[in-house]
Enzyme design. Structure first.
Site, mmCIF file in Angstrom:
data_model
loop_
_atom_site.group_PDB
_atom_site.id
_atom_site.type_symbol
_atom_site.label_atom_id
_atom_site.label_comp_id
_atom_site.label_asym_id
_atom_site.label_seq_id
_atom_site.Cartn_x
_atom_site.Cartn_y
_atom_site.Cartn_z
ATOM 1 N N GLN A 46 0.681 -1.146 0.076
ATOM 2 C CA GLN A 46 0.085 -0.057 0.031
ATOM 3 C C GLN A 46 0.795 1.190 0.126
ATOM 4 O O GLN A 46 1.823 1.266 0.698
ATOM 5 C CB GLN A 46 -0.849 0.039 1.354
ATOM 6 C CG GLN A 46 -1.872 1.132 1.484
ATOM 7 C CD GLN A 46 -2.665 1.057 2.699
ATOM 8 O OE1 GLN A 46 -3.489 -0.156 2.565
ATOM 9 N NE2 GLN A 46 -2.725 2.072 3.384
ATOM 10 N N ARG A 58 2.641 14.280 13.527
ATOM 11 C CA ARG A 58 1.947 12.909 13.292
ATOM 12 C C ARG A 58 2.746 11.993 14.061
ATOM 13 O O ARG A 58 3.790 11.714 13.386
ATOM 14 C CB ARG A 58 1.675 12.689 11.942
ATOM 15 C CG ARG A 58 0.689 13.646 11.221
ATOM 16 C CD ARG A 58 0.564 13.430 9.673
ATOM 17 N NE ARG A 58 -0.510 14.349 8.911
ATOM 18 C CZ ARG A 58 -1.786 14.139 8.479
ATOM 19 N NH1 ARG A 58 -2.105 13.038 8.956
ATOM 20 N NH2 ARG A 58 -2.192 15.068 7.848
ATOM 21 N N HIS A 61 3.213 6.691 15.978
ATOM 22 C CA HIS A 61 2.230 5.542 15.958
ATOM 23 C C HIS A 61 2.678 4.173 15.599
ATOM 24 O O HIS A 61 3.856 4.003 15.053
ATOM 25 C CB HIS A 61 1.407 6.056 14.618
ATOM 26 C CG HIS A 61 0.643 7.300 14.816
ATOM 27 N ND1 HIS A 61 0.265 8.183 13.676
ATOM 28 C CD2 HIS A 61 0.274 8.021 15.891
ATOM 29 C CE1 HIS A 61 -0.646 9.112 14.178
ATOM 30 N NE2 HIS A 61 -0.415 9.301 15.601
ATOM 31 N N LYS A 71 7.967 0.404 7.213
ATOM 32 C CA LYS A 71 7.306 1.684 6.117
ATOM 33 C C LYS A 71 8.605 2.125 5.331
ATOM 34 O O LYS A 71 9.847 2.411 5.914
ATOM 35 C CB LYS A 71 6.890 2.878 7.026
ATOM 36 C CG LYS A 71 5.679 2.637 7.755
ATOM 37 C CD LYS A 71 5.416 3.237 8.838
ATOM 38 C CE LYS A 71 4.164 2.886 9.456
ATOM 39 N NZ LYS A 71 3.827 3.571 10.991
ATOM 40 N N TYR A 131 4.543 7.366 1.767
ATOM 41 C CA TYR A 131 5.309 6.173 1.943
ATOM 42 C C TYR A 131 4.595 4.856 1.752
ATOM 43 O O TYR A 131 3.298 4.856 1.541
ATOM 44 C CB TYR A 131 5.443 6.314 3.566
ATOM 45 C CG TYR A 131 4.025 6.430 4.397
ATOM 46 C CD1 TYR A 131 3.579 7.765 4.443
ATOM 47 C CD2 TYR A 131 3.611 5.423 5.170
ATOM 48 C CE1 TYR A 131 2.382 7.945 5.105
ATOM 49 C CE2 TYR A 131 2.564 5.550 6.151
ATOM 50 C CZ TYR A 131 1.804 6.816 6.008
ATOM 51 O OH TYR A 131 0.806 7.019 6.872
ATOM 52 N N ASP A 169 -3.673 11.547 19.233
ATOM 53 C CA ASP A 169 -2.322 11.664 19.405
ATOM 54 C C ASP A 169 -2.314 12.378 20.892
ATOM 55 O O ASP A 169 -1.256 12.073 21.838
ATOM 56 C CB ASP A 169 -1.402 12.363 18.623
ATOM 57 C CG ASP A 169 -1.230 11.391 17.311
ATOM 58 O OD1 ASP A 169 -0.866 12.041 16.360
ATOM 59 O OD2 ASP A 169 -1.745 10.339 17.516
#
Ligand SMILES: Cc1cn([C@H]2C[C@H](O)[C@@H](COP(=O)(O)OP(=O)(O)O[C@H]3O[C@H](C)C(=O)[C@H](O)[C@H]3O)O2)c(=O)[nH]c1=O
Length: 182
Positions: A46, A58, A61, A71, A131, A169
């Site tokens: 993906q 961000r 995670h 990633k 990514y 977050d």
């Protein structure tokens, strides 16, 4: 492309060969055979893209357990500070992190294997972040660690009052209270 392993085993910085000419530039952004030769086998399934403005952070995670994702991240507009944190309790680099500037100018990529928390801070007015991931998105298995965890001690170059994060977050636990990897 040049492949350099960072001080955390398994995390790689990839510098592309950019061909500039009077029209602009060209570079090979992903090459399966070369990647496997240097880093090892991977099957990305993906591609993701997000746009953020200055001060957006961000992360940190990670998808838990079997939904963990490797990633390959890069920036196609603007400039970010990208951070990968080793959250595998049995790892000799547990709790350690790598911080790398990714930008449209340096075209640098960072490969982050499974077992890491990931996040980035936007340093430019705007940043488009793209990514590849090697596992399906499983929202119910998504987890996070607070970006300013003193045990991880990431030196983000921004005053905390200027950081923009999601509601999710804001509630992220510290590493010591997070459900991480063995
Ligand atoms: C990650 C993802 C998100 N979404 C949807 C879910 C939400 O409706 C929306 C925004 O999701 P989220 O707030 O989780 O997006 P980020 O804060 O950019 O999260 C990502 O940012 C950090 C830095 C990462 O490394 C992860 O890839 C991922 O956690 O996109 C999808 O539909 N598919 C996906 O694969």
């Amino acid at each position: 492309m040049e492949y350099k392993e960072t001080e955390i085993k398994g995390v790689w910085i990839i510098e592309p060969n950019v061909f500039d000419d009077s029209r602009g530039y060209f570079f090979e952004a992903w090459k399966a055979g070369e990647f496997e030769e240097h880093v090892g086998p991977i099957h990305f399934i993906q591609d993701n893209e997000s746009k953020s403005s200055y001060g957006v952070l961000r992360g940190l995670h990670y998808p838990k357990g079997e939904f963990s994702q490797a990633k390959l991240v890069r920036v196609i507009k603007g400039r970010v500070l990208d951070v990968a944190v080793d959250i595998r309790k049995s790892s000799p680099t547990f709790r350690k992190h790598v911080m790398v500037e990714l930008s449209e100018d340096n075209k640098r990529q960072l490969f982050i294997p499974r077992g890491f928390a990931h996040g980035f801070l936007v340093l430019s007015d705007e940043a488009i972040f793209t990514y590849k991931v090697d596992n399906v998105y499983a929202p119910q298995h998504e987890a996070g660690i607070c970006w300013n965890d003193p045990d991880i001690d990431i030196h983000w170059p921004i005053d905390s009052k200027n950081v923009v994060t999601s509601e999710k977050d804001l509630k992220a636990p510290q590493l010591c209270d997070a459900d991480v990897f063995e």
